[in-house]
Design a protein around this motif. Structure first.
Motif, PDB file in Angstrom:
ATOM      1  N   GLN A 235       8.069   3.128  11.014  1.00 32.79           N
ATOM      2  CA  GLN A 235       7.055   2.113  11.199  1.00 32.79           C
ATOM      3  C   GLN A 235       5.769   2.242  10.334  1.00 32.79           C
ATOM      4  O   GLN A 235       5.223   1.324   9.630  1.00 32.79           O
ATOM      5  CB  GLN A 235       6.160   2.326  12.827  1.00 32.79           C
ATOM      6  CG  GLN A 235       7.089   1.973  13.939  1.00 32.79           C
ATOM      7  CD  GLN A 235       8.138   3.337  14.558  1.00 32.79           C
ATOM      8  OE1 GLN A 235       8.370   3.982  13.754  1.00 32.79           O
ATOM      9  NE2 GLN A 235       7.882   3.480  15.727  1.00 32.79           N
ATOM     10  N   MET A 236       5.548   3.496   9.741  1.00 30.72           N
ATOM     11  CA  MET A 236       4.484   3.374   8.627  1.00 30.72           C
ATOM     12  C   MET A 236       5.167   2.938   7.450  1.00 30.72           C
ATOM     13  O   MET A 236       4.137   2.506   6.752  1.00 30.72           O
ATOM     14  CB  MET A 236       4.290   5.099   8.498  1.00 30.72           C
ATOM     15  CG  MET A 236       3.196   5.644   9.385  1.00 30.72           C
ATOM     16  SD  MET A 236       2.721   7.280   9.190  1.00 30.72           S
ATOM     17  CE  MET A 236       3.984   8.398   9.085  1.00 30.72           C
ATOM     18  N   ARG A 237       6.212   3.001   7.245  1.00 28.97           N
ATOM     19  CA  ARG A 237       6.671   2.399   6.081  1.00 28.97           C
ATOM     20  C   ARG A 237       6.750   1.044   6.134  1.00 28.97           C
ATOM     21  O   ARG A 237       6.523   0.191   5.199  1.00 28.97           O
ATOM     22  CB  ARG A 237       8.232   2.740   5.946  1.00 28.97           C
ATOM     23  CG  ARG A 237       8.521   4.251   5.166  1.00 28.97           C
ATOM     24  CD  ARG A 237       9.990   4.699   5.326  1.00 28.97           C
ATOM     25  NE  ARG A 237      10.151   5.789   4.813  1.00 28.97           N
ATOM     26  CZ  ARG A 237      11.450   6.448   4.718  1.00 28.97           C
ATOM     27  NH1 ARG A 237      12.260   6.053   5.299  1.00 28.97           N
ATOM     28  NH2 ARG A 237      11.537   7.735   4.279  1.00 28.97           N
ATOM     29  N   ALA A 238       6.793   0.303   7.285  1.00 30.57           N
ATOM     30  CA  ALA A 238       6.658  -1.050   7.511  1.00 30.57           C
ATOM     31  C   ALA A 238       5.191  -1.386   7.323  1.00 30.57           C
ATOM     32  O   ALA A 238       4.997  -2.557   6.556  1.00 30.57           O
ATOM     33  CB  ALA A 238       7.313  -1.610   9.283  1.00 30.57           C
ATOM     34  N   ILE A 239       4.483  -0.661   7.614  1.00 30.96           N
ATOM     35  CA  ILE A 239       3.016  -1.057   7.581  1.00 30.96           C
ATOM     36  C   ILE A 239       2.468  -1.159   5.755  1.00 30.96           C
ATOM     37  O   ILE A 239       2.144  -2.135   5.306  1.00 30.96           O
ATOM     38  CB  ILE A 239       1.947  -0.032   8.241  1.00 30.96           C
ATOM     39  CG1 ILE A 239       2.236  -0.389   9.734  1.00 30.96           C
ATOM     40  CG2 ILE A 239       0.743  -0.091   7.576  1.00 30.96           C
ATOM     41  CD1 ILE A 239       1.499   0.748  10.457  1.00 30.96           C
ATOM     42  N   ALA A 240       3.237  -0.114   5.195  1.00 27.12           N
ATOM     43  CA  ALA A 240       3.015  -0.121   3.873  1.00 27.12           C
ATOM     44  C   ALA A 240       3.688  -1.329   3.243  1.00 27.12           C
ATOM     45  O   ALA A 240       3.267  -1.841   2.131  1.00 27.12           O
ATOM     46  CB  ALA A 240       3.619   1.213   3.364  1.00 27.12           C
ATOM     47  N   ASP A 242       3.966  -4.219   4.130  1.00 21.78           N
ATOM     48  CA  ASP A 242       3.202  -5.490   4.380  1.00 21.78           C
ATOM     49  C   ASP A 242       1.892  -5.461   3.817  1.00 21.78           C
ATOM     50  O   ASP A 242       1.326  -6.385   3.191  1.00 21.78           O
ATOM     51  CB  ASP A 242       3.036  -5.529   5.831  1.00 21.78           C
ATOM     52  CG  ASP A 242       4.245  -5.884   7.007  1.00 21.78           C
ATOM     53  OD1 ASP A 242       5.075  -6.515   6.395  1.00 21.78           O
ATOM     54  OD2 ASP A 242       4.229  -5.692   8.136  1.00 21.78           O
ATOM     55  N   TYR A 243       1.154  -4.255   3.638  1.00 18.48           N
ATOM     56  CA  TYR A 243      -0.244  -4.065   3.114  1.00 18.48           C
ATOM     57  C   TYR A 243      -0.268  -3.949   1.752  1.00 18.48           C
ATOM     58  O   TYR A 243      -1.548  -3.686   1.267  1.00 18.48           O
ATOM     59  CB  TYR A 243      -0.977  -3.299   4.031  1.00 18.48           C
ATOM     60  CG  TYR A 243      -1.293  -4.006   5.480  1.00 18.48           C
ATOM     61  CD1 TYR A 243      -2.239  -5.002   5.484  1.00 18.48           C
ATOM     62  CD2 TYR A 243      -0.429  -3.991   6.541  1.00 18.48           C
ATOM     63  CE1 TYR A 243      -2.380  -5.698   6.768  1.00 18.48           C
ATOM     64  CE2 TYR A 243      -0.476  -4.586   7.664  1.00 18.48           C
ATOM     65  CZ  TYR A 243      -1.557  -5.395   7.862  1.00 18.48           C
ATOM     66  OH  TYR A 243      -1.651  -6.124   8.956  1.00 18.48           O
ATOM     67  N   ALA A 244       0.761  -3.023   1.150  1.00 23.09           N
ATOM     68  CA  ALA A 244       0.564  -2.453  -0.073  1.00 23.09           C
ATOM     69  C   ALA A 244       1.486  -2.992  -1.181  1.00 23.09           C
ATOM     70  O   ALA A 244       2.562  -3.521  -0.879  1.00 23.09           O
ATOM     71  CB  ALA A 244       0.671  -0.853   0.023  1.00 23.09           C
ATOM     72  N   ASP A 245       1.195  -2.738  -2.661  1.00 20.50           N
ATOM     73  CA  ASP A 245       1.883  -3.105  -3.691  1.00 20.50           C
ATOM     74  C   ASP A 245       3.183  -2.026  -3.633  1.00 20.50           C
ATOM     75  O   ASP A 245       4.357  -2.601  -4.118  1.00 20.50           O
ATOM     76  CB  ASP A 245       1.034  -3.129  -4.798  1.00 20.50           C
ATOM     77  CG  ASP A 245       0.276  -4.096  -4.947  1.00 20.50           C
ATOM     78  OD1 ASP A 245       0.170  -5.076  -4.351  1.00 20.50           O
ATOM     79  OD2 ASP A 245      -0.913  -3.757  -5.350  1.00 20.50           O
ATOM     80  N   ARG A 246       2.865  -0.895  -3.364  1.00 18.74           N
ATOM     81  CA  ARG A 246       3.820   0.202  -3.142  1.00 18.74           C
ATOM     82  C   ARG A 246       3.501   1.207  -2.483  1.00 18.74           C
ATOM     83  O   ARG A 246       2.380   1.152  -2.208  1.00 18.74           O
ATOM     84  CB  ARG A 246       4.188   0.544  -4.792  1.00 18.74           C
ATOM     85  CG  ARG A 246       3.103   1.175  -5.707  1.00 18.74           C
ATOM     86  CD  ARG A 246       3.469   1.377  -6.976  1.00 18.74           C
ATOM     87  NE  ARG A 246       3.696   0.290  -7.707  1.00 18.74           N
ATOM     88  CZ  ARG A 246       4.107   0.256  -9.022  1.00 18.74           C
ATOM     89  NH1 ARG A 246       4.332   1.447  -9.505  1.00 18.74           N
ATOM     90  NH2 ARG A 246       4.209  -0.866  -9.495  1.00 18.74           N
ATOM     91  N   PHE A 247       4.354   2.265  -2.196  1.00 14.67           N
ATOM     92  CA  PHE A 247       3.745   3.308  -1.166  1.00 14.67           C
ATOM     93  C   PHE A 247       4.682   4.430  -1.702  1.00 14.67           C
ATOM     94  O   PHE A 247       5.616   4.529  -2.417  1.00 14.67           O
ATOM     95  CB  PHE A 247       4.015   3.181   0.054  1.00 14.67           C
ATOM     96  CG  PHE A 247       5.511   2.823   0.806  1.00 14.67           C
ATOM     97  CD1 PHE A 247       6.187   4.081   1.179  1.00 14.67           C
ATOM     98  CD2 PHE A 247       6.073   1.677   0.869  1.00 14.67           C
ATOM     99  CE1 PHE A 247       7.434   3.782   1.474  1.00 14.67           C
ATOM    100  CE2 PHE A 247       7.484   1.368   1.048  1.00 14.67           C
ATOM    101  CZ  PHE A 247       8.127   2.537   1.513  1.00 14.67           C
ATOM    102  N   SER A 248       4.025   5.644  -1.175  1.00 15.39           N
ATOM    103  CA  SER A 248       4.787   6.835  -1.522  1.00 15.39           C
ATOM    104  C   SER A 248       4.877   7.626  -0.241  1.00 15.39           C
ATOM    105  O   SER A 248       3.868   7.387   0.725  1.00 15.39           O
ATOM    106  CB  SER A 248       4.047   7.834  -2.614  1.00 15.39           C
ATOM    107  OG  SER A 248       4.121   6.984  -3.687  1.00 15.39           O
ATOM    108  N   GLN A 249       5.609   8.592  -0.011  1.00 16.82           N
ATOM    109  CA  GLN A 249       5.708   9.635   1.247  1.00 16.82           C
ATOM    110  C   GLN A 249       5.523  10.986   0.972  1.00 16.82           C
ATOM    111  O   GLN A 249       6.202  11.425   0.115  1.00 16.82           O
ATOM    112  CB  GLN A 249       7.124   9.310   1.889  1.00 16.82           C
ATOM    113  CG  GLN A 249       7.145   9.877   3.274  1.00 16.82           C
ATOM    114  CD  GLN A 249       8.381   9.417   3.932  1.00 16.82           C
ATOM    115  OE1 GLN A 249       8.538   8.130   3.968  1.00 16.82           O
ATOM    116  NE2 GLN A 249       9.110  10.370   4.595  1.00 16.82           N
TER     117      GLN A 249
END
Length: 370
Positions: A235-240, A242-249
């Motif tokens: 779910q956190m990846r899904a939020i990322a 939707d709202y970010a250009d890219r994400f890291s974990q």
């Protein structure tokens, strides 16, 4: 504000556009030409106008160079990056925070200006504002504006709780940051608020992410995986997404930088991944960290023998490479280690882990049984 920034960077030269990732590398002769044109108050050279149009769609043809392109001078120190802990204070009380204390205090405004000037003089092009929570500092907005005016590409490392504010959004749209990195602590109020120990924190973060997206602010999300939210990773990846250009974990939680073990209690070992072998780091040589009082260290973790820039001036940074090299030596609990050349963490991190009596498997090859 300038459309472009031309700057020496180690052994190369770059032209960059604030708020845009793409940069153009310059031959030394082209940089020298830009510097000469700026000194003569001339027009943007044709080749530079063509390059700006190809890279960013900018029309600089026939414009005065000064005002369109900031040509930053060579510096004696030639640093590229810095992180500035503007204030250790925070409006969250995160259980995993690596800061030993989170006091709301720091330099007065005139000294903040002096510090920004010193970072420019040291050659810093990329500057990260961090904390604590940098946006709650009373001088954050004018420090951000001043650093942008001095020709630095800016990143804000934030919990996102104040991104919805008109004053913050106004600054970030008028002077686009290189990026805003938002830490995401869960996909629900229950998980996020329990980790931040701050009721309403999740709602504020989501409000900030929505406002930043609507304003076109470049956002990255750092997903912080802990025992509070490990069940919500998808779910956190899904939020990322939707709202970010890219994400890291990130799932590797550190002790406090002075070796207190408390943050390790929320580590979710099942989500940790083996990192690559640590083969060196330019900390202290090409970048540095500054705390709220102007104390410069090699990085956020390696804080031994800080250099007081308020006392020494920018020349104090000349001694930082030697300080960094001394901290990177494998000593103490790592002396004679048979895995020294295969270690996955740097010496400052290992030292903090050893002081915290962290489980070997969380940072050391001996704990892997290899």
């Amino acid at each position: 504000m300038y459309d472009l920034i031309a700057s020496p960077q180690q052994r190369t030269y770059l032209i960059a556009r604030p708020g845009v990732r793409r940069a153009v590398q310059l031959p030394a002769a082209r940089y020298e030409e830009l510097a000469a044109v700026a000194a003569a108050d001339g027009l943007v050279p044709g080749w530079a106008a063509d390059a700006a149009h190809r890279a960013w769609g900018l029309d600089l043809a026939g414009r005065p160079l000064n005002g369109a392109v900031l040509v930053r001078p060579r510096t004696r120190l030639n640093y590229s990056r810095a992180t500035w802990e503007v204030n250790k204070g925070c409006n969250f009380n995160c259980e995993h925070c690596y800061l030993a204390q989170r006091r709301f205090e720091g330099l007065p405004w005139k000294d903040k200006v002096r510090l920004i000037d010193m970072m420019c003089e040291a050659g810093v092009l990329w500057l990260q504002f961090t904390g604590g929570e940098p946006t709650i500092d009373r001088d954050f907005l004018r420090a951000y504006a001043y650093a942008a005016e001095r020709g630095m590409l800016l990143e804000i490392l934030t919990n996102g709780s104040r991104l919805h504010r008109d004053d913050v959004l106004g600054a970030l749209t008028a002077m686009k940051p290189h990026k805003v990195t938002v830490s995401l602590y869960g996909a629900s109020e229950q998980s996020a608020d329990s980790l931040t120990r701050t009721p309403g924190s999740f709602r504020l973060v989501m409000k900030g992410l929505k406002a930043a997206r609507e304003a076109g602010v470049p956002v990255e999300i750092a997903i912080i995986v802990t025992t509070h939210n490990a069940h919500e990773v998808d779910q956190m990846r899904a939020i990322a997404a939707d709202y970010a250009d890219r994400f890291s974990q990130y799932a590797s939680i550190s002790p406090t930088y002075d070796g207190q073990p408390d943050p390790l209690a929320v580590q979710a070992p099942e989500h940790q991944r083996r990192t690559a072998v640590f083969d060196g780091c330019p900390a202290g040589h090409t970048f540095f960290h500054v705390d709220p009082f102007g104390l410069a260290t090699m990085c956020k973790i390696g804080r031994e023998n800080p250099i007081d820039l308020m006392e020494t001036g920018v020349a104090g940074l000349l001694g930082l490479p030697a300080v960094a090299d001394a901290q990177m030596l494998r000593a103490g609990g790592c002396t004679g280690c048979t895995f020294a050349k295969k270690c996955r963490v740097c010496r400052p991190v290992a030292k903090a882990m050893q002081a915290a009596k962290a489980p070997l498997q969380s940072y050391c090859r001996h704990g892997e049984g290899t």
